[in-house]
Design a protein around this motif. Structure first.
Motif, PDB file in Angstrom:
ATOM      1  N   LYS A 100      21.432  28.182 -17.674  1.00 56.87           N
ATOM      2  CA  LYS A 100      22.547  27.456 -18.277  1.00 56.87           C
ATOM      3  C   LYS A 100      23.252  28.331 -19.305  1.00 56.87           C
ATOM      4  N   GLU A 125      20.794  20.304  -9.592  1.00 55.28           N
ATOM      5  CA  GLU A 125      20.859  20.198 -11.052  1.00 55.28           C
ATOM      6  C   GLU A 125      22.260  20.474 -11.589  1.00 55.28           C
ATOM      7  N   LYS A 127      24.872  19.359 -10.506  1.00 61.72           N
ATOM      8  CA  LYS A 127      25.656  18.133 -10.367  1.00 61.72           C
ATOM      9  C   LYS A 127      25.336  17.127 -11.471  1.00 61.72           C
ATOM     10  N   THR A 128      24.386  17.476 -12.347  1.00 66.13           N
ATOM     11  CA  THR A 128      24.015  16.599 -13.450  1.00 66.13           C
ATOM     12  C   THR A 128      24.723  17.040 -14.728  1.00 66.13           C
ATOM     13  N   ASP A 129      24.301  16.465 -15.855  1.00 61.85           N
ATOM     14  CA  ASP A 129      24.856  16.884 -17.148  1.00 61.85           C
ATOM     15  C   ASP A 129      24.202  18.162 -17.660  1.00 61.85           C
ATOM     16  N   SER A 131      21.336  18.725 -18.817  1.00 67.25           N
ATOM     17  CA  SER A 131      20.439  18.563 -19.962  1.00 67.25           C
ATOM     18  C   SER A 131      19.028  18.962 -19.548  1.00 67.25           C
ATOM     19  N   GLN A 133      16.429  17.290 -19.620  1.00 69.34           N
ATOM     20  CA  GLN A 133      15.791  16.187 -18.908  1.00 69.34           C
ATOM     21  C   GLN A 133      16.235  16.128 -17.448  1.00 69.34           C
ATOM     22  N   ASN A 134      17.520  16.349 -17.198  1.00 70.07           N
ATOM     23  CA  ASN A 134      18.058  16.222 -15.844  1.00 70.07           C
ATOM     24  C   ASN A 134      18.164  17.542 -15.090  1.00 70.07           C
ATOM     25  N   ALA A 135      18.038  18.646 -15.807  1.00 72.26           N
ATOM     26  CA  ALA A 135      18.148  19.957 -15.162  1.00 72.26           C
ATOM     27  C   ALA A 135      17.107  20.907 -15.753  1.00 72.26           C
TER      28      ALA A 135
END
Length: 424
Positions: A100, A125, A127-129, A131, A133-135
């Protein structure tokens, strides 16, 4: 915050450099003022641009297929500088650099070089925000190492330095830099971070205008190794965007603060001159180089392979400036002050434990100051000619879609106001 350094002691050598630099600045300003006040008497005929279709300064070419590999992956040994002198891999590992953060720094990621399972997770990942937690993978430093080891981070080239047949920068392999770091983007087919990097298939040639070179250089564990290309202060005078420059006693924190400040080192630029001035210039495109000449900030190179050689033998390994020929080059450019700059750089490398330089693999040829070998060194000439052929072959990207009425007005303005300098 950038730390202002106190004015260093007066010396004739510093005075010489200040006079030299300011004379260039003043003469350039006078030239610009003269151009602004001179009335154009014989404008060119109306035209949309140059009518030539061949380079007035042609260069030799080689094999374009081989040239693609040179452009993308050749370092000519500069991994020694980037790993052992500047220590960029160590800095990345110490900072726990993530995929990131790589995208936020404007780096491009070649999706075709990524192992399928990792690619699938990354695409999901992105396609997520993004973060933690999500990536989780995009925020995992180990994933950044895996991308570099896979040769997927464009321009950041791992080398099998330990000869074990594997690429692993955590196991003794080194990292070099290729031309593509500033002159390649992707097609953004997987992801595009606004103002940052992208993920997709490589598109060689366009300039990487969102690459934060200064931020990446600051990440190196020994950013003082870039000293010749940084803004410096001489007898209290400094030329550049920062209010004050750096010196041989500037700390790592001082250098990092300068490099990390986009007001001093703007995004999409690189300081390509070893002159003590803060002069980062825009990264340039490298497509259709058969029609592009001259090269260099001051147009001092008439041939593509000569400026390519200059980049490999100075910008990507500035320690060549401490060879007898490199010192001669600095003195030719700045007189006694060039000698002083070399002495200061030598002091910095000694203090930071840098030995075994220069690192670039190049043949000792010509003489200092020659465009073909400015520090009397030239890398593999056949590879330079192969890269010439590849860069000649790269197509210009499609033009932007614009409003036709606006374009018509701009066309007329260009014809009546700009062709004196921008037409043949």
């Amino acid at each position: 915050m950038f730390v202002l350094k106190p004015i260093r002691d007066f010396s004739p050598l510093r005075l010489a450099l200040v006079i030299f630099v300011l004379s260039i600045f003043w003469s350039g300003s006078a030239c610009n003022r003269s151009a602004e006040t001179t009335k154009v008497k014989t404008p060119h005929a109306a035209s949309d641009g140059p009518s030539i279709n061949e380079n007035p300064n042609p260069h030799q070419t080689g094999n374009p297929a081989a040239g693609r590999d040179v452009f993308r992956f050749e370092t000519f040994g500069n991994e020694g500088f980037w790993t052992d002198a500047a220590r960029l891999p160590k800095g990345m590992l110490d900072a726990k650099f993530t995929p990131k953060q790589a995208l936020e720094a404007g780096l491009q990621v070649d999706v075709e070089a990524i192992e399928p399972a990792m690619r699938k997770v990354m695409e999901a990942e992105l396609k997520t925000d993004m973060s933690p937690q999500n990536a989780p993978m995009l925020n995992d430093p180990k994933a950044a190492v895996a991308l570099i080891n896979a040769n997927a981070v464009v321009g950041v080239v791992p080398k099998d330095s330990n000869g074990d047949g594997k690429l692993d920068i955590t196991a003794g392999d080194k990292v070099g830099i290729s031309c593509t770091i500033c002159h390649t983007i992707t097609d953004k087919s997987v992801f595009d971070l606004p103002g940052g990097g992208s993920v997709g298939r490589r598109v060689d040639g366009p300039a990487a205008l969102t690459l934060n070179v200064g931020k990446l250089l600051a990440m190196a564990a020994n950013s003082r190794a870039f000293y010749p290309n940084l803004q410096q202060t001489f007898i209290g005078v400094s030329i550049g965007r920062a209010p004050s420059g750096l010196g041989p006693d500037s700390t790592e924190a001082d250098v990092d603060a300068y490099l990390s400040n986009p007001q001093y080192y703007p995004v999409g630029t690189f300081d390509e001159t070893q002159d003590g001035n803060g002069n980062p210039v825009k990264n340039t495109p490298l497509f259709r180089q058969d029609l592009a000449a001259p090269y260099g900030t001051a147009g001092e190179f008439s041939k593509l392979d000569d400026i390519s050689n200059s980049s490999y033998t100075t910008n990507l390994d500035p320690t060549t400036l401490l060879t007898p020929e490199g010192r001669q080059f600095l003195e030719m450019k700045a007189g006694p002050a060039g000698k002083q700059m070399a002495g200061e750089y030598e002091k910095i490398l000694k203090e930071t434990g840098v030995t075994g330089y220069p690192f670039v693999r190049a043949e000792l040829v010509g003489k200092a100051g020659d465009p073909a070998s400015i520090v009397a060194r030239r890398v593999d000439n056949q590879k330079l000619l192969d890269m010439n052929a590849y860069l000649d072959s790269l197509p210009a990207p499609a033009g932007a879609k614009v409003n036709e009425e606006t374009a018509a007005r701009g066309r007329e303005l260009f014809r009546t106001s700009c062709t004196q300098c921008h037409n043949v």
